[in-house]
Design a protein around this motif. Structure first.
Motif, PDB file in Angstrom:
ATOM      1  N   LEU A  22      -9.146  10.642   9.660  1.00 10.79           N
ATOM      2  CA  LEU A  22      -9.577   8.907   8.714  1.00 10.79           C
ATOM      3  C   LEU A  22      -9.070   7.899   9.572  1.00 10.79           C
ATOM      4  O   LEU A  22      -9.797   6.590  10.174  1.00 10.79           O
ATOM      5  CB  LEU A  22      -8.895   8.812   7.374  1.00 10.79           C
ATOM      6  N   ARG A  23      -7.766   7.935   9.872  1.00  9.93           N
ATOM      7  CA  ARG A  23      -6.741   7.358  10.585  1.00  9.93           C
ATOM      8  C   ARG A  23      -7.602   6.921  12.233  1.00  9.93           C
ATOM      9  O   ARG A  23      -7.753   5.553  12.444  1.00  9.93           O
ATOM     10  CB  ARG A  23      -5.743   7.507  10.786  1.00  9.93           C
ATOM     11  N   TRP A  24      -8.428   7.951  12.818  1.00 11.14           N
ATOM     12  CA  TRP A  24      -8.579   7.654  14.453  1.00 11.14           C
ATOM     13  C   TRP A  24      -9.520   7.105  14.991  1.00 11.14           C
ATOM     14  O   TRP A  24     -10.416   7.407  15.271  1.00 11.14           O
ATOM     15  CB  TRP A  24      -8.222   9.327  14.589  1.00 11.14           C
ATOM     16  N   ARG A  25     -10.836   7.635  13.667  1.00 11.83           N
ATOM     17  CA  ARG A  25     -12.481   7.212  13.695  1.00 11.83           C
ATOM     18  C   ARG A  25     -12.228   5.736  13.813  1.00 11.83           C
ATOM     19  O   ARG A  25     -11.593   4.831  13.013  1.00 11.83           O
ATOM     20  CB  ARG A  25     -12.800   7.438  12.237  1.00 11.83           C
ATOM     21  N   ARG A  26     -12.997   5.596  14.639  1.00 11.23           N
ATOM     22  CA  ARG A  26     -12.547   3.846  14.565  1.00 11.23           C
ATOM     23  C   ARG A  26     -13.974   3.522  15.381  1.00 11.23           C
ATOM     24  O   ARG A  26     -15.250   4.220  15.407  1.00 11.23           O
ATOM     25  CB  ARG A  26     -12.100   3.890  16.463  1.00 11.23           C
ATOM     26  N   ALA A  48     -24.019  15.241   9.138  1.00 10.59           N
ATOM     27  CA  ALA A  48     -23.650  14.369   8.284  1.00 10.59           C
ATOM     28  C   ALA A  48     -25.408  14.602   7.085  1.00 10.59           C
ATOM     29  O   ALA A  48     -25.018  14.187   6.308  1.00 10.59           O
ATOM     30  CB  ALA A  48     -24.565  13.244   8.853  1.00 10.59           C
ATOM     31  N   SER A  49     -25.750  16.148   7.148  1.00 13.42           N
ATOM     32  CA  SER A  49     -26.908  15.993   5.826  1.00 13.42           C
ATOM     33  C   SER A  49     -26.535  16.861   4.648  1.00 13.42           C
ATOM     34  O   SER A  49     -26.945  17.352   4.329  1.00 13.42           O
ATOM     35  CB  SER A  49     -27.909  16.693   6.632  1.00 13.42           C
ATOM     36  N   GLU A 133     -31.106   1.151  -4.901  1.00 14.99           N
ATOM     37  CA  GLU A 133     -30.115   1.235  -4.189  1.00 14.99           C
ATOM     38  C   GLU A 133     -28.912   2.190  -3.617  1.00 14.99           C
ATOM     39  O   GLU A 133     -28.563   1.990  -2.907  1.00 14.99           O
ATOM     40  CB  GLU A 133     -28.848  -0.325  -4.228  1.00 14.99           C
ATOM     41  N   MET A 134     -29.238   3.430  -5.029  1.00  7.74           N
ATOM     42  CA  MET A 134     -28.612   4.096  -4.956  1.00  7.74           C
ATOM     43  C   MET A 134     -29.401   5.327  -3.554  1.00  7.74           C
ATOM     44  O   MET A 134     -28.332   6.046  -2.776  1.00  7.74           O
ATOM     45  CB  MET A 134     -28.352   4.976  -5.264  1.00  7.74           C
ATOM     46  N   LEU A 135     -30.067   4.897  -3.177  1.00  7.66           N
ATOM     47  CA  LEU A 135     -31.059   5.366  -1.497  1.00  7.66           C
ATOM     48  C   LEU A 135     -30.648   5.080  -0.462  1.00  7.66           C
ATOM     49  O   LEU A 135     -29.762   5.792   0.358  1.00  7.66           O
ATOM     50  CB  LEU A 135     -32.700   5.374  -1.903  1.00  7.66           C
ATOM     51  N   ASP A 136     -29.828   3.687  -0.690  1.00  7.29           N
ATOM     52  CA  ASP A 136     -29.177   3.202   0.300  1.00  7.29           C
ATOM     53  C   ASP A 136     -27.915   3.603   0.471  1.00  7.29           C
ATOM     54  O   ASP A 136     -27.340   3.924   1.551  1.00  7.29           O
ATOM     55  CB  ASP A 136     -29.586   1.867   0.602  1.00  7.29           C
ATOM     56  N   TYR A 137     -27.409   3.515  -0.601  1.00  6.60           N
ATOM     57  CA  TYR A 137     -26.169   3.745  -0.367  1.00  6.60           C
ATOM     58  C   TYR A 137     -25.547   6.019  -0.010  1.00  6.60           C
ATOM     59  O   TYR A 137     -24.907   6.007   0.836  1.00  6.60           O
ATOM     60  CB  TYR A 137     -25.062   3.811  -2.096  1.00  6.60           C
ATOM     61  N   ALA A 142     -24.041   9.374   4.796  1.00 10.05           N
ATOM     62  CA  ALA A 142     -24.034  10.294   5.832  1.00 10.05           C
ATOM     63  C   ALA A 142     -23.863   9.844   7.075  1.00 10.05           C
ATOM     64  O   ALA A 142     -23.466  10.461   7.891  1.00 10.05           O
ATOM     65  CB  ALA A 142     -26.236  10.882   5.383  1.00 10.05           C
ATOM     66  N   ILE A 143     -23.957   8.912   7.311  1.00  9.96           N
ATOM     67  CA  ILE A 143     -24.160   7.552   8.253  1.00  9.96           C
ATOM     68  C   ILE A 143     -21.584   8.156   8.637  1.00  9.96           C
ATOM     69  O   ILE A 143     -21.317   8.193   9.854  1.00  9.96           O
ATOM     70  CB  ILE A 143     -24.214   6.397   8.149  1.00  9.96           C
ATOM     71  N   HIS A 144     -21.818   7.603   7.434  1.00 14.64           N
ATOM     72  CA  HIS A 144     -20.265   8.228   7.645  1.00 14.64           C
ATOM     73  C   HIS A 144     -19.963   9.416   7.320  1.00 14.64           C
ATOM     74  O   HIS A 144     -19.151   9.697   8.708  1.00 14.64           O
ATOM     75  CB  HIS A 144     -19.220   7.962   5.900  1.00 14.64           C
ATOM     76  N   THR A 145     -20.441  10.656   7.074  1.00 18.02           N
ATOM     77  CA  THR A 145     -20.097  10.927   7.492  1.00 18.02           C
ATOM     78  C   THR A 145     -20.876  11.963   8.905  1.00 18.02           C
ATOM     79  O   THR A 145     -19.814  12.754   9.677  1.00 18.02           O
ATOM     80  CB  THR A 145     -21.271  13.110   6.343  1.00 18.02           C
ATOM     81  N   PHE A 146     -21.291  11.694   9.731  1.00 15.45           N
ATOM     82  CA  PHE A 146     -21.803  11.524  10.560  1.00 15.45           C
ATOM     83  C   PHE A 146     -20.629  10.898  11.979  1.00 15.45           C
ATOM     84  O   PHE A 146     -19.993  11.484  12.629  1.00 15.45           O
ATOM     85  CB  PHE A 146     -22.857  11.083  11.027  1.00 15.45           C
TER      86      PHE A 146
END
Length: 216
Positions: A22-26, A48-49, A133-137, A142-146
């Motif tokens: 988490l700390r090194w994710r830039r 991500a999925s 908006e939960m769809l967007d969240y 998934a983006i953060h997991t990616f």
């Protein structure tokens, strides 16, 4: 008997390594030109999925952008939005903004647009009648997991939000009902750091209150 595998135990060493991840994710803006290994991008999308989604709707849609003409439109959309953003600042803040590197479009070997499919029937609407908006969240999950999965493989991602989403959506010719959530530049970082670039550049400091828990 459900047939499920037994739950793994995540020990202290694993938790410490996870915190390091988490700390090194830039948010990467400078990339090496080296291509990703074959299958790497597909593997990251599959990881991500695994992200949670409202009603198990899985509304994220990943689109790789490799066509030069489409990339040119995205670059133009960024340049126009970046000029407008620059004009919105003045004085020292404007000068600082002008020095920031805000896109890796010319270096990153991969560009990926991630959309939210607002027309998906998956999940049967569970959990989103009151908060659509939960769809967007869910897509952001998934983006953060990616992002984390990429960092675990030494791959960087940069989230480009300074562009016109409507223009980019039109350029990529995706199905109706898809809305752009993120545009990522993906590749190997030119340099590594555990400090955010915007902190290094003096744009903003880490907020002490971000770790505050309010009690009501």
């Amino acid at each position: 008997m459900t047939g499920d595998s037994p739950a793994p135990e995540f020990d202290t060493a694993f938790r410490e390594r996870f915190e390091q991840l988490l700390r090194w994710r830039r948010d990467v803006r400078a990339f090496r030109p080296d291509p990703l290994p074959e299958g790497a991008l597909q593997r990251l999308v599959e990881t991500a999925s695994l992200a949670p989604s409202v009603g198990y709707s899985q509304p994220w849609r990943f689109v790789t952008v490799s066509d030069p003409e489409r990339r040119k439109i995205v670059r133009s959309a960024f340049e126009e939005a970046n000029r407008d953003a620059l004009a919105g600042y003045d004085g020292e803040r404007q000068q600082l903004y002008a020095r920031l590197k805000l896109a890796g479009l010319d270096q990153a070997p991969e560009q990926v647009a991630i959309f939210t499919d607002h027309g998906t029937a998956r999940g049967h609407g569970l959990g989103r009648q009151t908060m659509p908006e939960m769809l967007d969240y869910s897509t952001v999950n998934a983006i953060h997991t990616f992002w984390l999965a990429a960092r675990a493989e030494g791959i960087g991602a940069g989230w480009l939000s300074i562009l016109d989403p409507v223009r980019v959506t039109r350029a990529l010719d995706v199905p109706e009902g898809w809305s752009l959530t993120a545009y990522l530049c993906v590749g190997y970082p030119a340099e590594e750091s555990d400090r955010p670039k915007l902190e290094q550049a003096g744009w903003e400091e880490k907020a002490a209150e971000s770790v505050t828990i309010l009690h009501r």
